[in-house]
Write an enzyme that holds these catalytic residues in place. Structure first.
Site, PDB file in Angstrom:
ATOM      1  N   VAL A 164       8.625  63.902  11.775  1.00 42.56           N
ATOM      2  CA  VAL A 164       8.161  65.582  11.738  1.00 42.56           C
ATOM      3  C   VAL A 164       7.919  65.697  10.373  1.00 42.56           C
ATOM      4  O   VAL A 164       8.573  65.560   9.400  1.00 42.56           O
ATOM      5  CB  VAL A 164       9.274  66.474  12.182  1.00 42.56           C
ATOM      6  CG1 VAL A 164       8.606  67.798  12.286  1.00 42.56           C
ATOM      7  CG2 VAL A 164       9.607  66.006  13.692  1.00 42.56           C
ATOM      8  N   GLY A 193       9.795  58.862  16.191  1.00 41.54           N
ATOM      9  CA  GLY A 193       8.923  59.183  14.992  1.00 41.54           C
ATOM     10  C   GLY A 193       9.383  60.095  14.104  1.00 41.54           C
ATOM     11  O   GLY A 193      10.498  60.892  14.127  1.00 41.54           O
ATOM     12  N   LEU A 244      10.019  66.311   7.248  1.00 37.94           N
ATOM     13  CA  LEU A 244      10.933  67.430   7.598  1.00 37.94           C
ATOM     14  C   LEU A 244      12.437  66.582   8.249  1.00 37.94           C
ATOM     15  O   LEU A 244      13.595  67.185   8.009  1.00 37.94           O
ATOM     16  CB  LEU A 244      10.743  68.462   8.418  1.00 37.94           C
ATOM     17  CG  LEU A 244       9.441  69.416   7.818  1.00 37.94           C
ATOM     18  CD1 LEU A 244       9.064  70.312   8.885  1.00 37.94           C
ATOM     19  CD2 LEU A 244      10.179  70.064   6.685  1.00 37.94           C
ATOM     20  N   GLY A 245      12.164  65.686   8.776  1.00 33.72           N
ATOM     21  CA  GLY A 245      13.349  64.636   9.782  1.00 33.72           C
ATOM     22  C   GLY A 245      12.610  63.667  10.492  1.00 33.72           C
ATOM     23  O   GLY A 245      11.376  63.510  10.479  1.00 33.72           O
ATOM     24  N   ASP A 280      19.531  66.479  26.193  1.00 34.54           N
ATOM     25  CA  ASP A 280      19.752  66.190  24.890  1.00 34.54           C
ATOM     26  C   ASP A 280      20.073  67.409  23.996  1.00 34.54           C
ATOM     27  O   ASP A 280      19.702  67.868  22.943  1.00 34.54           O
ATOM     28  CB  ASP A 280      18.741  65.169  23.988  1.00 34.54           C
ATOM     29  CG  ASP A 280      19.414  64.698  23.045  1.00 34.54           C
ATOM     30  OD1 ASP A 280      20.902  64.351  22.955  1.00 34.54           O
ATOM     31  OD2 ASP A 280      18.783  64.302  21.846  1.00 34.54           O
ATOM     32  N   GLY A 340      13.363  61.026  13.921  1.00 35.35           N
ATOM     33  CA  GLY A 340      14.067  60.718  15.247  1.00 35.35           C
ATOM     34  C   GLY A 340      13.795  59.391  15.776  1.00 35.35           C
ATOM     35  O   GLY A 340      13.035  58.468  15.054  1.00 35.35           O
ATOM     36  N   LYS A 366       4.628  66.546  14.526  1.00 42.66           N
ATOM     37  CA  LYS A 366       5.535  65.286  15.058  1.00 42.66           C
ATOM     38  C   LYS A 366       4.594  64.236  15.350  1.00 42.66           C
ATOM     39  O   LYS A 366       3.797  64.277  16.060  1.00 42.66           O
ATOM     40  CB  LYS A 366       6.478  65.912  16.184  1.00 42.66           C
ATOM     41  CG  LYS A 366       7.230  64.494  16.683  1.00 42.66           C
ATOM     42  CD  LYS A 366       8.085  65.068  17.932  1.00 42.66           C
ATOM     43  CE  LYS A 366       9.051  64.022  18.403  1.00 42.66           C
ATOM     44  NZ  LYS A 366       9.926  64.029  19.399  1.00 42.66           N
TER      45      LYS A 366
END
Length: 785
Positions: A516, A514, A508-509, A626, A511, A531
């Site tokens: 997700v 790591g 899904l994404g 953040d 960062g 995650k």
């Protein structure tokens, strides 16, 4: 008058009469679960809307009153948490229908684009909201759960979903779909809605019927766009009932669609059933099990040989193997560990795709499955052997059907396997392992026992040494003070999460710590985001601990909910609720349409309330560090929720500021990050101010591709427009509330002040956005102007 015109006239006439007869429910009216009033009845008193008890809590819904028991016909937000006795259902003075929880959270029961001025519980069982001109702007009939009532339609593409049980009205395991091809079909919920998954249909495929309708005489039929009824009406009343008879068609928790008639005396009778045998319902007993019934009543679930119930208290959840799989060598099983169990009258249909299908003798079908590592069961029919893997679904038993033979691989060392009902009804047939084979097996065991023991000892030693090294690495890092007993989360095994994410296939994404992945739990009923932390050094361990400590005991509707974690060996994973509509960044800056003005105002408030909870309402105050659109996720109802607590900084109860290294994202960082001064909750306020400006203008804070040089920096351009009285330039072509726009711009400019002391608290921000507090004229945000 055509049939469709008559139907429409009846619906409008009924709604008009009932709406006028009903005592108007005015804004400001409220209900309580335990103190009167607990519901708003219809004029006749046959239906009521309000709180009803479910288990240990309360739900909001509509029910049909009976002398002994009430019949729930609709439930709001049926899969959400139950309400406590201190909740309050109210039609607010500004026209919203919502429940205010004991914690002060507001949960919408009906979502409308126009404020309602009144509401009514009608005698049709429909709860409606009216606008100022008496126009219906929302009605429960448009949001079916498991029941349709007289005059209610189930249109193409819509579905009914059964309740979990007779006493639990959350979403269950079966669904009735009015398909776009004109066919009405029953499927298990966790299926692909293929023909092989269906267990009942109206057989009107291709007739292009548009909706299912139940009329006032108790007839249940399909209708096309011209008002023409299907030639075969699902049910036609055989004898007239009294005028006050109430009909309902319900997809019951056992997966059968039934038509009921409720008489004035409170009794109810079944007029029609899609199926007469519950065992014909696919997936009624779950995986690796089958159903039997006596006279089509009292269905009983049984596990296949070699399996036990997943939950002894609920046999419908299916079964799992009760033996361990042995080592597979060169694609062949260790025959010592298994035998084949032969059964007749057992079969499994569509949905179980064989990985091998070949013509061979019956005896060879059994033996080849025994030797095949991938084969868990085989079906032999008409000379064809079909080999299958576990789990097996849609298993059926028919004592009159002897055309098939089933062979199931069973472990010789079963783990407490006992299924008395099965043993009684179906005694074991011959085993494929003969006495001669057993003798050979004994010789093989004696000949190679010493060799096998040596291999096991060496492998065990190597595994032990590897595990010691992995754990030593984590122990050197330390647990950073986290007490897992204080975090009320579910623990998952790495294998369980690997299976849930299909070996981490759908990303899904990604960062800095790591990626997700999308996954499903509870047999596909719950979609989650997993995650997976990949930097297994001190930095990654600190990330994991920060996530756990920051989110573990937080719970707010504007924070992404952490469901559990995995801390197994060197693996660190976090399991979150799945946010189906992606990030706010994608919504604001993507190619699809931007959110409407009202949506942007609501999203800005959602985010502010989430940050307020972190700063002032948590047991331990949390600085997120953040805040940015990429870390704001949208759920299926487009509610904004704050995510990614990996950079969060926790404060002690007596702390207001703390020192820490630079964290966060350029463009959203408060000036104090660069000055090596202590940070406080005001750093989040600054980041929120930048995000608020981006929400208002649907553009990033820094953009080089703009018409004018003074528009490059959004915060600078906004202030210049504010001073010049030209805020309309920020939202060209949009119909916005100018007063609200000016108010929100002033709030944002206060938030991005250079001095932290000048920035408001998040509580003040929420009050200002809600219009509770007046907003003063802000000074220049920074010295750079």
């Amino acid at each position: 008058m055509s049939a469709i015109a008559s139907t429409i006239f009846y619906l409008l006439f009924t709604s008009f009469i009932c709406g006028r007869a009903q005592t108007e429910i005015k804004p400001g009216s409220s209900l309580s679960p335990t103190t009167s009033p607990t519901s708003w009845p219809s004029p006749s008193g046959q239906f009521a809307f309000g709180f009803y008890r479910q288990g240990t809590g309360f739900a909001v819904g509509i029910w049909l009153l009976g002398k002994k028991n009430n019949t729930v016909v609709w439930t709001a937000n049926r899969d959400d948490d139950l309400f406590s006795p201190n909740a309050k259902l109210q039609l607010t003075t500004d026209g919203r229908l919502l429940v205010q929880t004991e914690e002060g959270e507001e949960i919408a029961i009906a979502t409308t684009t126009t404020s309602s001025t009144s509401a009514s519980m009608l005698d049709t069982g429909n709860f409606v909201l009216y606008s100022r001109n008496s126009r219906v702007i929302w009605q429960s009939f448009n949001y079916s759960t498991d029941t349709i009532l007289v005059g209610q339609q189930l249109s193409s593409g819509q579905q009914l979903v059964s309740a979990s049980s007779m006493t639990n009205h959350s979403s269950g395991r079966f669904r009735l779909i009015m398909q776009n091809d004109g066919n009405l079909v029953l499927y298990p919920v966790n299926s692909a809605s293929l023909s092989s998954d269906a267990y009942w249909s109206s057989n009107y495929l291709g007739y292009n019927y548009d909706y299912l309708l139940l009329n006032k005489t108790g007839n249940l039929f399909l209708v096309d766009s011209t008002g023409k009824k299907a030639d075969n009406i699902l049910y036609t009343a055989k004898s007239p009932f009294k005028n006050n008879t109430i009909y309902r068609a319900t997809l019951d928790s056992d997966g059968i669609f039934r038509l009921y008639a409720h008489s004035e005396g409170g009794s109810n009778s079944i007029l029609w059933s899609a199926l007469n045998d519950t065992c014909k319902v696919k997936d009624i007993c779950g995986f690796n099990s089958y159903c039997t019934s006596i006279d089509h009543k009292l269905p009983t679930c049984h596990c296949l040989p070699g399996c036990d119930f997943i939950d002894q208290n609920d046999s419908t959840l299916g079964c799992r193997r009760n033996f361990s799989e042995s080592e597979c060598r060169n694609g062949k099983e260790n025959a010592v560990s298994y035998h084949m169990f032969a059964m007749e009258s057992i079969s499994w249909g569509g949905g179980n795709i064989p990985f091998v299908q070949k013509q061979m003798p019956k005896e060879e079908c059994s033996s080849t499955c025994l030797e095949d590592c991938n084969c868990a069961a085989a079906i032999y029919q008409s000379g064809i052997c079909s080999k299958h893997e576990f789990p097996l679904k849609y298993v059926s038993w028919d004592m009159l059907d002897n055309s098939t033979a089933a062979f199931l691989k069973v472990g010789n060392l079963s783990l407490n396997y006992s299924n008395g009902a099965f043993e009684t009804e179906h005694p074991p047939s011959n085993l494929t392992t003969s006495n001669e084979s057993i003798v050979k097996i004994v010789y093989v065991i004696l000949g190679f026992s010493l060799f096998l023991c040596s291999v096991i000892a060496v492998v065990s030693h190597l595994i032990y040494k590897m595990r010691v090294l992995r754990y030593k690495r984590l122990l050197d890092i330390g647990d950073l003070g986290l007490n897992y007993e204080d975090v009320a989360l579910r623990t998952f095994s790495y294998k369980e999460l690997s299976r849930a994410t299909n070996q981490f296939r759908e990303e899904l994404g990604k960062g800095s710590f790591g990626a997700v992945y999308k996954g499903t739990l509870y047999r596909g009923r719950r979609v989650v985001a997993v995650k997976r932390l990949e930097k297994l050094v001190e930095e990654g361990e600190r990330e994991f601990q920060a996530e756990m400590r920051a989110i573990g005991r937080t719970h707010h509707k504007n924070l992404v909910h952490l469901l559990g974690y995995c801390s197994e060996g060197s693996n660190r994973l976090l399991v979150y609720e799945y946010m189906s509509n992606g990030s706010l960044s994608k919504l604001l800056f993507g190619d699809v349409r931007h959110p409407y003005w009202e949506e942007r105002v609501r999203i800005a408030l959602d985010i502010a309330r989430g940050i307020l909870y972190l700063h002032e309402e948590c047991e331990t105050p949390i600085i997120h560090c953040d805040i940015k659109p990429q870390n704001i996720l949208m759920d299926e109802f487009w509610t904004a929720k704050i995510s990614d607590f990996g950079l969060a900084k926790l404060l002690m109860p007596d702390q207001t500021r703390t020192f820490t290294g630079i964290r966060g994202t350029r463009g959203y960082l408060a000036p104090e990050w660069q000055k090596n001064t202590p940070i406080s909750v005001k750093t989040d306020v600054y980041s929120y101010g930048i995000v608020l400006l981006e929400i208002l203008c649907c553009r990033r804070n820094l953009e080089l591709d703009v018409l004018e040089p003074d528009q490059v920096l959004l915060s600078c351009w906004v202030y210049n427009c504010f001073v010049a009285g030209e805020l309309h330039k920020l939202v060209l072509g949009e119909d916005v509330d100018k007063k609200v726009l000016e108010n929100m711009v002033k709030v944002a400019l206060w938030c991005i002040q250079d001095e932290p002391a000048l920035r408001p608290t998040m509580k003040s921000v929420v009050f200002m956005l809600e219009g509770v507090t007046e907003v003063a004229i802000p000074p220049f945000p920074t010295d750079d102007y």
